[in-house]
Design a protein around this motif. Structure first.
Motif, PDB file in Angstrom:
ATOM      1  N   LYS A 155       1.312  -5.057  -8.902  1.00 25.02           N
ATOM      2  CA  LYS A 155       0.665  -5.932  -7.918  1.00 25.02           C
ATOM      3  C   LYS A 155       0.643  -7.393  -8.381  1.00 25.02           C
ATOM      4  O   LYS A 155       0.369  -8.275  -7.581  1.00 25.02           O
ATOM      5  N   PHE A 156       0.929  -7.627  -9.650  1.00 26.62           N
ATOM      6  CA  PHE A 156       0.934  -9.013 -10.116  1.00 26.62           C
ATOM      7  C   PHE A 156       2.278  -9.690  -9.898  1.00 26.62           C
ATOM      8  O   PHE A 156       2.438 -10.864 -10.217  1.00 26.62           O
TER       9      PHE A 156
ATOM     10  N   ILE B 188      11.194  -2.207  -4.885  1.00 24.73           N
ATOM     11  CA  ILE B 188      11.241  -1.084  -3.933  1.00 24.73           C
ATOM     12  C   ILE B 188      12.695  -0.829  -3.528  1.00 24.73           C
ATOM     13  O   ILE B 188      13.168   0.310  -3.504  1.00 24.73           O
TER      14      ILE B 188
ATOM     15  N   ASP C  17      -1.581  -0.637  -8.713  1.00 25.15           N
ATOM     16  CA  ASP C  17      -2.221  -0.509 -10.017  1.00 25.15           C
ATOM     17  C   ASP C  17      -1.381   0.260 -11.023  1.00 25.15           C
ATOM     18  O   ASP C  17      -1.832   0.517 -12.136  1.00 25.15           O
ATOM     19  N   MET C  18      -0.161   0.654 -10.636  1.00 25.29           N
ATOM     20  CA  MET C  18       0.689   1.325 -11.618  1.00 25.29           C
ATOM     21  C   MET C  18       1.771   0.351 -12.089  1.00 25.29           C
ATOM     22  O   MET C  18       2.036  -0.671 -11.456  1.00 25.29           O
TER      23      MET C  18
ATOM     24  N   ARG D  77       1.385  -4.259 -14.304  1.00 24.99           N
ATOM     25  CA  ARG D  77       1.045  -3.626 -13.028  1.00 24.99           C
ATOM     26  C   ARG D  77       1.757  -4.381 -11.908  1.00 24.99           C
ATOM     27  O   ARG D  77       1.742  -5.608 -11.870  1.00 24.99           O
TER      28      ARG D  77
ATOM     29  N   GLN E 138       0.820  -1.215   0.000  1.00 22.30           N
ATOM     30  CA  GLN E 138       0.000   0.000   0.000  1.00 22.30           C
ATOM     31  C   GLN E 138       0.850   1.259   0.000  1.00 22.30           C
ATOM     32  O   GLN E 138       0.397   2.311  -0.429  1.00 22.30           O
ATOM     33  N   VAL E 139       2.048   1.170   0.549  1.00 16.77           N
ATOM     34  CA  VAL E 139       2.865   2.364   0.710  1.00 16.77           C
ATOM     35  C   VAL E 139       4.111   2.300  -0.181  1.00 16.77           C
ATOM     36  O   VAL E 139       4.380   3.192  -0.957  1.00 16.77           O
ATOM     37  N   GLY E 140       4.827   1.192  -0.085  1.00 20.34           N
ATOM     38  CA  GLY E 140       6.079   1.064  -0.827  1.00 20.34           C
ATOM     39  C   GLY E 140       5.860   1.046  -2.320  1.00 20.34           C
ATOM     40  O   GLY E 140       6.630   1.627  -3.083  1.00 20.34           O
ATOM     41  N   ALA E 141       4.794   0.379  -2.748  1.00 20.09           N
ATOM     42  CA  ALA E 141       4.514   0.297  -4.178  1.00 20.09           C
ATOM     43  C   ALA E 141       3.067   0.692  -4.413  1.00 20.09           C
ATOM     44  O   ALA E 141       2.241   0.609  -3.521  1.00 20.09           O
ATOM     45  N   VAL E 142       2.774   1.146  -5.627  1.00 19.25           N
ATOM     46  CA  VAL E 142       1.394   1.446  -6.004  1.00 19.25           C
ATOM     47  C   VAL E 142       0.942   0.333  -6.937  1.00 19.25           C
ATOM     48  O   VAL E 142       1.344   0.273  -8.098  1.00 19.25           O
TER      49      VAL E 142
END
Lengths: 352, 550
Positions: free
Chosen positions: B443-444, B454, B392-393, B441, B386-390
């Motif tokens: 998150k995958f 990160i 959906d980008m 993205r 949630q913080v270190g990476a976004v």
């Protein structure tokens, strides 16, 4: 057999284009059913609608007249939506902008050189729209007040305030009791291109391109997309989240404000009843159908405008209610919302 | 101040009674025992729960690798383990939230299939989740009956209230049934969750890290409630990673690590030191190659820093630490003792209430996150998703999130997507990030690859200080090794590294200096070479050197 949805690794570009088109097709079918139920021939109706919107030069310019405010409010709404700031107050932002532009045009003409009157009116409109959107933005970032409610409520405030003005203190004494202000001096009239279509068209198209560049190609646009996706991540990256939300919402309000300023200076040349025919609400459909992409917004706005103008024509040609255009607009939104699933997911059919 | 945990004479029932001042006094419970009760011998008592060979995997993780568990009537079992050890997964299976891939569950001797929380409730199983499942805008009474089966269309709320008052009196769980949930403190909300289970007459209670959100006083009250329920023949399992709680709450303890049971003990036969060792695991997994320790000037200095947590409770109480160039300062401690707040104060994400923070001799107390980034401080945050990476980008966008403000990624306020991609390709290769493309993205990607991304980004932005919070948590061995080697490489380049970790072995093999945090205080600072796991474990449990408790 087992059907389930699987998340896509990257957004499907095909789906981004196909879903709005398929939604349009689905809406034609669904509205067709309603037309049959009300005893009309759907094919004849659609033909009449198309002819009404695009069938003649005059019809096309009327469609453009409605596409201009829809493009501007659509752009405005989409900027805020990208930050998950649910600004449903474009209608109010458009209305206060109309009031502000009218105030300049009506009362400042003795003090301003003629060439400056129109730009001053338009800028005042954009600023008024920004201020009107800035109120919920500050309430949200400062006090965590839900913006949906505030933007919606401010619509009524703006509309009733404008009514008070043109029914009351600003009413044209020579207007035979008609609710509206006196006409603006001609220096405050926005030049027309064809029919009633005015130069606001070029501004709207240029802004669509500008906004796309701003969001996709600038540092600020990059920061906005981080904030929109994860405010906590944005803060961690050193981005001033609250300040940027306020700035983006001011931009959102200014865009809707331009629509209002162009309506009074380009079309009615006075502040009067019927300044907006729900452009600010239709803008929400425009923004969603365009998937918040500024480059798609003018096209979707044109389509929505065609439905509005075509709906009017259907009333005259077929004796059907003009609301049929609104019915179709609504009918597009439902399959659109359902279909947006396919940009994120793919359907997987597996044999168990 | 926290009082000494009670020691219960074995084979008898005791509950905590409170006097008006909240001072605990111990008195014997008069409730009769339910059935024969022999300590440490589950066979004689009715066996309420038996789980056998439970397996459950999630993509990339074997969360439960053949775990067996038994729970007898009148017993309190502690499930102890680090984050990701599989405690919550196992309990979510028992509570019907997850279905196991393999294994059997027997309740009161009968084999059952628990397909949903509703099935679990019907079997008398109830769970108090870490994040409470309450409706804020409804009253206590409404929440208690919400979701109950067989309720009339218009429930008789007066009867419900009467019953709640009865239960609160019996268990000393004072809650106003007419209060709205949003009006209640976290501790009170937890009481509502427990009342919900008592109202439903659940006799198998699962508590997921129940004291994580409580003040010490509230924890003591909870302990009294649990003992009272035990006295009535109910049984409880509670999930924790705090050794202290195991000692105060439980009769028996099961230690989990990486989805397996590594030890099972009668609480009376063990102590916090042994539990700490069992929980983190003794064996050193790999050696890290390090250059000799030659510290330079202090980079980060903290003087008497105090801060509060998200709920406004004190999280840091007068921390003074210093981290020098070329030094890895390891912060040891059980999660929730102020580590996260420490990292956030240093990086400007949380305000310090008192004290001074300085970086390279420039005061940065409560400076903005951006100005601290500009001082060359990089941060690997605790929450990587949630913080270190976004999520959906794209991978490329995520890798550019530190450098996008300047050349070559942007110039004159205009970003260059093609340079984003060039940078991404280079970092993907350098850090061996497994990703289908630069545009995927993020998150995958697996947790390990997100963490590598990160790390790649932050190391690129690191000028003087790297703050890494649980950088290897939840990663597999390969990714863990990669992360640790990068931290050491930064140190060898002469940067200061602040490493927060729960893993004692990681600290012993990577850090040069170790500081132990307990309840927001520094319990001790010593060179890693002179430290051993036992000593750190004791300090982590809040014991002063020499075994005295604070």
């Amino acid at each position: 057999m087992n059907i389930h949805f699987e998340k896509r690794k990257s957004l499907s570009r095909t789906a981004l284009v196909l879903v709005p088109l398929a939604s349009l097709a689905a809406s034609l079918v669904l509205t067709g059913i309603i037309l049959i139920l009300s005893g009309a021939d759907p094919f004849a109706t659609y033909r009449a609608m198309f002819r009404g919107a695009f069938g003649s030069f005059r019809a096309f310019t009327e469609t453009l007249v409605k596409a201009i405010p829809l493009t501007l409010t659509g752009l405005g709404v989409s900027v805020a939506f990208r930050l998950k700031f649910w600004n449903i107050g474009a209608e109010g932002q458009l209305t206060v902008a109309g009031v502000a532009a009218a105030a300049i045009a009506l009362f400042l003409s003795p003090f301003l050189p003629a060439w400056a009157l129109l730009p001053a009116a338009v800028i005042a409109g954009a600023l008024a729209g920004a201020v009107w959107a800035g109120i919920p933005a500050l309430l949200k970032t400062g006090l965590k007040v839900d913006e949906t409610l505030v933007t919606l409520m401010l619509n009524y405030v703006a509309i009733l305030f404008s009514e008070y003005l043109y029914y009351g203190p600003w009413r044209d004494p020579k207007g035979y009791g008609f609710p509206g202000t006196a006409p603006f001096p001609e220096a405050a009239w926005l030049p027309r291109i064809a029919g009633r279509a005015h130069a606001g068209l070029w501004v709207a198209l240029a802004l669509a391109l500008f906004l796309w560049l701003l969001l996709a190609r600038t540092r600020w646009g990059f920061e906005l997309s981080i904030i929109g996706n994860s405010p906590r991540a944005a803060r961690y990256q050193g981005i001033a989240v609250e300040r940027n939300i306020v700035l983006a919402v001011l931009l959102s309000g200014a865009l809707s404000g331009l629509a209002g300023a162009f309506e009074v200076t380009g079309i009615s040349h006075r502040l009067q009843q019927g300044l907006s025919i729900g452009y600010g609400y239709t803008a929400i459909i425009v923004a969603w159908m365009s998937q918040l992409n500024p480059l798609a917004i003018p096209f979707v706005a044109l389509l929505m405008a065609a439905l509005l103008v075509g709906g009017d024509q259907v009333q005259m040609a077929m004796g059907l209610p003009a609301a049929m255009g609104f019915v179709m607009q609504g009918m597009i939104l439902f399959p659109m919302l359902a279909g947006s699933l396919f940009t994120e997911y793919r359907l997987k059919i597996a044999r168990a | 101040m926290r009082k000494a945990p009670p020691r219960f004479p074995k084979g008898r029932f005791y509950v905590v009674m409170k006097d008006r001042n909240g001072e605990g006094a111990w008195s014997q419970d008069l409730l009769p025992a339910q059935g024969p009760r022999a300590r440490g011998d589950g066979e004689l008592r009715e066996r309420l729960v038996e789980m056998r060979g439970i397996r459950k995997s999630f993509p990339g993780v074997q969360a439960s690798d053949g775990i067996g568990l038994t729970l007898a009537r009148g017993e309190v079992l502690a499930l102890l383990g680090e984050n990701g050890a599989g405690k919550s997964t196992l309990m979510n299976i028992l509570a019907g939230l997850y279905r196991p891939d393999a294994g059997e569950i027997h309740i009161r001797g009968e084999r059952v299939r628990i397909e949903s929380p509703r099935d679990a409730a019907a079997l008398g199983i109830g769970m108090v989740h870490q994040n409470f499942m309450l409706v804020d805008s409804m009253t206590v009474a409404e929440n208690v009956v919400l979701g109950q089966r067989g309720l009339p269309f218009v429930p008789d709320l007066r009867a419900v209230k009467r019953r709640i008052l009865e239960l609160s009196a019996r268990y000393n769980l004072s809650v106003d049934p007419e209060a709205y949930i949003w009006q209640l403190s976290v501790g009170e909300q937890q009481r509502v969750e427990i009342l919900k289970l008592l109202y439903r007459e659940a006799d198998i209670l699962i508590l997921d890290e129940p004291t994580a959100v409580l003040t010490p006083q509230e924890s003591e009250e909870l302990s009294a409630v649990v003992h009272r329920m035990r006295g009535e023949g109910k049984a409880a399992i509670f999930i924790t990673h705090k050794m202290e709680e195991v000692m105060t709450f439980s009769d028996r303890v099961m230690v989990l690590r990486r989805g397996r049971v590594v030890a099972e003990k009668t609480t009376a036969d063990t102590d916090p030191k042994e539990l700490a060792r069992l929980m983190v695991g003794r064996e050193v997994l790999f050696r890290v190659e390090k250059a000799p320790f030659t510290p330079g000037e202090p980079v980060l200095e903290l003087r008497g820093v105090s801060a509060t947590d998200d709920r406004g409770l004190p999280a840091l109480r007068g921390i003074s630490l210093s981290c020098r160039a070329g030094e890895i300062l390891g912060i040891a401690g059980v999660a929730g003792n102020g580590q996260r707040e420490l990292a956030e104060v240093v990086t400007g994400l949380r305000a310090a209430k008192e004290g001074l923070v300085s970086i390279n001799c420039v005061e940065t107390t409560n400076a903005s996150p951006l100005s601290i980034i500009r001082r060359g401080v990089a941060h690997i945050p605790q929450d990587r998703n949630q913080v270190g990476a976004v999520g959906d980008m794209s991978v490329a966008a995520n890798l550019a999130m530190k450098g996008y403000r300047s050349r070559p990624l942007s110039s004159g306020g205009i970003i260059r997507p093609s340079r984003f991609r060039d940078l991404a390709r280079r970092l993907i290769e350098l850090f061996k990030i497994a990703t289908p493309s630069t545009e995927t993205r993020i998150k995958f990607l697996s947790g390990g690859n997100i963490q590598k991304a990160i790390l790649a980004r932050e190391i690129g932005a690191c000028g003087s200080l790297l703050v890494a919070v649980y950088p290897s948590r939840g990663l597999d061995i390969g990714a863990t090794e990669a992360v640790r080697n990068e931290l050491v490489a930064e140190r060898d380049k002469g940067r200061a590294v602040l490493l927060v970790s729960e893993d004692i072995d990681e600290l012993l093999s990577v850090a040069d200096t170790i500081a132990v945090l307990f309840e927001g205080r520094v319990m001790g600072v010593f060179p890693a070479a002179e430290a051993d796991a036992e000593r750190i474990g004791a300090l982590m449990a809040g014991m002063e050197e020499g075994g005295k408790r604070t």
